[in-house]
Structure formats: C-alpha cells, structure tokens
Design an enzyme around this catalytic site. Structure first.
Site, PDB file in Angstrom:
ATOM      1  N   ASN A 396      44.120  58.457  64.594  1.00 24.80           N
ATOM      2  CA  ASN A 396      43.843  59.525  65.540  1.00 24.80           C
ATOM      3  C   ASN A 396      42.473  59.342  66.188  1.00 24.80           C
ATOM      4  OD1 ASN A 396      43.552  61.853  66.982  1.00 24.80           O
ATOM      5  ND2 ASN A 396      44.130  63.239  65.347  1.00 24.80           N
ATOM      6  N   ASP A 397      41.433  59.656  65.448  1.00 25.00           N
ATOM      7  CA  ASP A 397      40.097  59.607  66.048  1.00 25.00           C
ATOM      8  C   ASP A 397      39.732  58.232  66.596  1.00 25.00           C
ATOM      9  OD1 ASP A 397      39.714  62.251  65.495  1.00 25.00           O
ATOM     10  OD2 ASP A 397      38.750  61.885  63.571  1.00 25.00           O
TER      11      ASP A 397
END
Lengths: 469, 96
Positions: A396-397
């Site tokens: 994600n990040d």
C-alpha cells in the site's frame, strides 16, 4: 590463568580461520549461486571454533556439554525444518533473543568464575578492562534478548503491532541508559555482585521499553537493529576472551545489522532516531473517514483476468498482505498462465515490503519464482511507464504517489514504486476501509487508471487463475 | 594478545563487514539475517569455556544453558538458511 598466559599459536590460527570462514559465508551471499557454498563455509567455521575450544580446555563435563548441544541442536533443526516461510521474521527475532540470552549467561558465568576465563589479576580480582567488556556484553545481550522477545510477540501476533506509548518514555529510557552506563563505570571500581545484577536487570528492562513503542511496520528496522546488537554483544564477549573468531564475527554481524537498518530507514525516508523513538502510525485513524466517500472504480476477477491477458508486460508488486494471505503460490500460478499467453511478467520489490529485509524475495523464491524475474525498486521503477498492468497485491504505502507530491504527507520523500505510471493499476485489497501502516490514504485508489479488486488476496488471485485457465 | 591487538582486529573486521555486506544482493537479505544469526552464536565458545571449567557449579550450569541456547541457533540458523537458499532458482528448468 592470567591475561599474560598466551594461547598456543595453532589455537590463534584456528580461531582466525574460523573468522575467515564467517567472512566468506557472508561474501557468498553476493549471488544466489555462491550463497550455498558460503553457508557451508559458515558451518565449517563454527565447527572449527567449537572443536578448538573443547580441545584446549580441560573439559570436566563433556557428557553434559554433549547433552546440551544435542538438545539445543535438535530443537534448532526441527524448528528450521518445520517453520513456514511466512513466519521467517518471527523466527529470526526468536533466534536473536537466544543469542542475547546466551551472551548474558556467558557474561554472568565469567563474572562468577573469572579464573576459568583467565581474566583475573594476581590478587584474584577481575581485570578492570574485562569488567567493562563483561558489563557491555551483558548489557547489550540483555537488550537484545528482551527487545527480540517483544519483536517476536509483535510479529507473531501475540501482542498488538500497534505502538504502545508510555508517558514520559523518552526521559525514562534515557535515564535507564545513563544508569546502565554509570553502573558499568562504577563496576570498574567495585566488583560487588549487586552492581552486576542491577545493571543486568536494567538492561533487560530497557530492551522492553525501547521496542514496545515501535509499531509493526517499523519491524524491518527493529529486527535489523537487534541483529546488529546480537553481533556487538558477541564482539564484547570476544574482547573478554581475547578470541579473534568471536571478535571478527561480532564485528561482521554488528556492521551487517547496522547496514540493513540504514537501508531500511533510507527506504522509508526516516531517520534511525525517529524509528527508535517510536510511535509511528499511532494516529492511524485520522483522515480516513473523508477518504471512504471518494469515488473509485471496482473490478471483478473477470475484468482483471481480461486486462492481464491483453497486456504485453505485467509488473507484480507484492507486499506484506501477500504474506499474510499466503498468496505467493497462487500468484506464481497466475504468472505462469500469463506467460503461456505470451505476457512478460516481472516482480517489483520495495525494500521495506514485508516485515524484514528481503522478506518478499524469500516468499517468491519459495513459490518457485525464478529470482531473475524479481527486481529491486531502483532497477525496475523506470519500467512502469512502459507497462500495461501493475498488479499490486498486499502493498500500500510503498505505492502511494503522495510520497512524491504531497509535502504534508507523513510518508513524503519516501522512495515509492511508480505504479501509477502503468496503463492500468490493479490493486488487490481486502476493503476500502483500512489504510496502510502510515495511516495515510492512498490517492492511487481514486485515479482513473486504477481498478480496485476488493477481496482477500489469495481468493482474488485464485479467481483470476480460474478465469485465465 | 594485548588490548590494542584485539582492538585492531575488531576495527579491521568492522571495515571488512561493511564492504562485504554492501555487496550482498538485496534479494538475499533475509538469508543474510539468518546466517549472521547463526554465526553470531560463535558466542558458544564462551559458553563452552564456562561449561567445561571446574570451580563454580553455578557458572557451569549457566554455561550449559548458554551452550544449549547457542546450539539451537547454530543448528537452526544454518539449517533454515540452507533451506531458504535452496529455493532461489534461475529461470527455465520447469517453466520453459
């Protein structure tokens, strides 16, 4: 025995050879082909060190020692054989704690029976230099032990991965650290047992205090740091014993862990101090309420299979979510089917994907993904622009474009994978609600070229495989 | 060996470690951690000395426990590293 009593030359040479074997063991890891030979050299080095030690000491208790080796070795071998690859981070943390504990025990034994270690002066007192070495070795060992236990509990899910913040922890930690150093200094003047045991107890305490406030996603840094500590404690004991094998190994392991910590910190664009100070991700709930209402495109496994099949090149971006879902094997099946369709498939790994350095690479290797299809961030980032589909699974990040543009974002400046430059981004995610560990929304979800595949990672990939097959 | 000789070994070994570790490919960082783990159990040397010595029974038992703990690490660490390294394969063979 006294410091002045020299060991025979062959003994010094044997320990030196053991040390060189360890250097070559690490050197072998520069490529997968040479790594297996390196590992064998490591084992040879260890055997040389153990045999030499037993040969030059009058062993009063060979049966007990053999028993201890058999029991310990048996447990180690069984664990190594049974452990799941996704559980590697926990295992490494557990192993670190054992090294730490062993260092504490050896230090305590040296304190209780200094004659056996040859560190006493004519009057029978422990040499001041040795006191500092023992004190440091025990303190670092104890920190390694308790810190690794906490890291293990967090990684194994026995303890919440969320940072736990104690009030006034910085002052508490610095105070404890100062007390430990003060006690080591005082230890050189006075070798009463209370000083030794108090400093040991304080070191155990600070290990807990240091790691408890650090969140699960910072574990790659923590686990590398503990790796480094376990090396320094071995080196400190090596100074006490005047043993070159231990000193060389300690220095190697210490610098290895330190370099890995540095690489991990750089990959998150965070300073080592800020990771150790802890608390990252503690504000995870701010701002996602607004985020959920934004429009996004949602796709099915069928849509995904269609897009993947049409592509010329697909880059798969795995993250911790893939490990949690154990999706690596199904993912490789999907890649095989795509390759049969004539699609070029590559994998892109961010340095901090997963919970320890190199975590994703091991999982992909386990699933029989050839390592020459797996690329590091710098090597593949420019290719996203010529890629038809970026398939993000459980990451994600590390894909968040805000890291490049949004100065107010907590992850601003972190090197990220440029997945948004691909023609289409397929983003496998359990639900829209959760955010990554940094607690920031990912604007990638709402872009026109992103299709969200909301499901468990493994189920979604299984569905896609069915559609492709 | 005097203190300065030992310190020299230590400092030089730190430099060796620095260069050797930077040459490790990132794909093998997990095996790197498990193998450094195994070799840092060379602390077993200290444990053996404590366990072998006559004199203090407490020190002997502490030494024996340390030998057992370090052995878990030595055998487990090398075995799990070998298991991981065996998985890294090049292309072709079965997929081609």
């Amino acid at each position: 025995m006294h410091e002045g009593v020299a060991q025979p030359a062959w003994v010094l040479l044997a320990y030196l050879i053991a040390g060189i074997c360890f250097i070559l063991a690490l050197r072998g890891l520069s490529s997968p082909e040479s790594s297996r030979r390196g590992n064998r050299l490591g084992m040879i080095g260890m055997a040389i060190a153990v045999v030499t030690t037993l040969a030059i000491h009058e062993v009063a208790s060979i049966v007990e020692i053999a028993g201890a080796i058999v029991i310990g070795g048996g447990i180690g071998l069984v664990t190594a054989r049974k452990i799941q690859m996704t559980a590697m981070p926990q295992l490494v943390a557990a192993f670190h704690s054992l090294v730490g504990m062993a260092a504490v025990l050896v230090g305590a034994a040296a304190f209780l029976n200094p004659d056996a270690f040859g560190i006493t002066d004519a009057a029978g007192a422990i040499l001041p230099v040795s006191r500092v070495e023992i004190g440091l070795g025990v303190a670092i060992g104890a920190i390694t032990f308790s810190g690794s236990v906490i890291a293990f509990l967090k990684l194994n899910g026995n303890m919440s991965g969320a940072p736990i913040l104690l009030p006034g922890r910085h002052i508490l930690n610095l105070g404890t650290l100062a007390a430990i150093l003060g006690l080591i200094a005082y230890f050189t003047q006075d070798q009463s047992p209370w000083i030794f045991w108090t400093l040991t107890a304080l070191a155990f305490a600070i290990g807990f205090l240091l790691i408890v406030p650090i969140g699960g996603a910072d574990m790659p840094v923590v686990i590398s740091m503990l790796n480094s500590y376990s090396g320094w404690s071995a080196a400190a004991m090596g100074f006490t014993l005047h043993n070159s094998a231990m000193i060389i190994t300690g220095a190697l392991v210490g610098s290895s862990g330190a370099i890995l910590s540095y690489i991990m910190c750089r990959a998150m664009n965070r300073s080592f101090i800020s990771v150790i100070a802890g608390g990252f991700g503690a504000v995870a709930s701010s701002g996602d309420a607004a985020a959920i209402d934004r429009p996004y495109k949602r796709g099915s496994a069928e849509d995904a299979a269609f897009l993947l099949k049409q592509a010329e090149q697909v880059i798969i971006v795995p993250g911790y979510g893939m490990a949690v879902a154990q999706a690596q094997h199904t993912l490789r099946e999907m890649a095989d089917l795509l390759k049969k369709e004539g699609v070029r498939v590559k994998y892109a790994i961010h340095p901090v994907a997963g919970r320890m350095p190199g975590h994703m690479n091991v999982l992909l290797a386990e699933a029989n993904v050839p390592y020459d299809e797996v690329f590091e961030l710098e090597d593949i980032n420019s290719e996203f622009a010529q890629t038809d589909v970026a398939f993000v699974i459980g990451a994600n990040d590390v894909t968040n474009p805000a890291a490049k543009t949004d100065k107010s974002s907590p992850i601003y400046g972190m090197p990220v994978l440029d997945v948004e430059k691909a023609r289409t981004v397929l983003f496998v995610k359990r639900s829209m609600g959760g955010v990554g560990y940094a607690g920031v929304d990912n604007e990638l979800f709402y872009r026109d070229n992103t299709m969200m595949l909301l499901a468990d990672a493994k189920k979604m990939v299984e569905e896609i495989v069915k559609q492709l097959g | 060996m005097d203190f300065i000789a030992i310190l020299s070994i230590f400092v030089l070994a730190c430099f060796v470690g620095y260069f050797v570790v930077w040459s490790v490919t990132p794909a093998l960082h997990t095996p790197l951690m498990s193998v450094t783990n195994a070799i840092s159990s060379v602390i077993v040397v200290g444990a053996l000395i404590a366990a072998a010595a006559a004199g203090s029974p407490t020190a002997k038992w502490l030494g024996l426990v340390a030998v057992a703990l370090a052995s878990v690490n030595i055998f487990g660490g090398f075995a799990v590293t070998a298991r991981m390294l065996a998985m890294y394969k090049k292309k072709e063979r079965r997929d081609a």
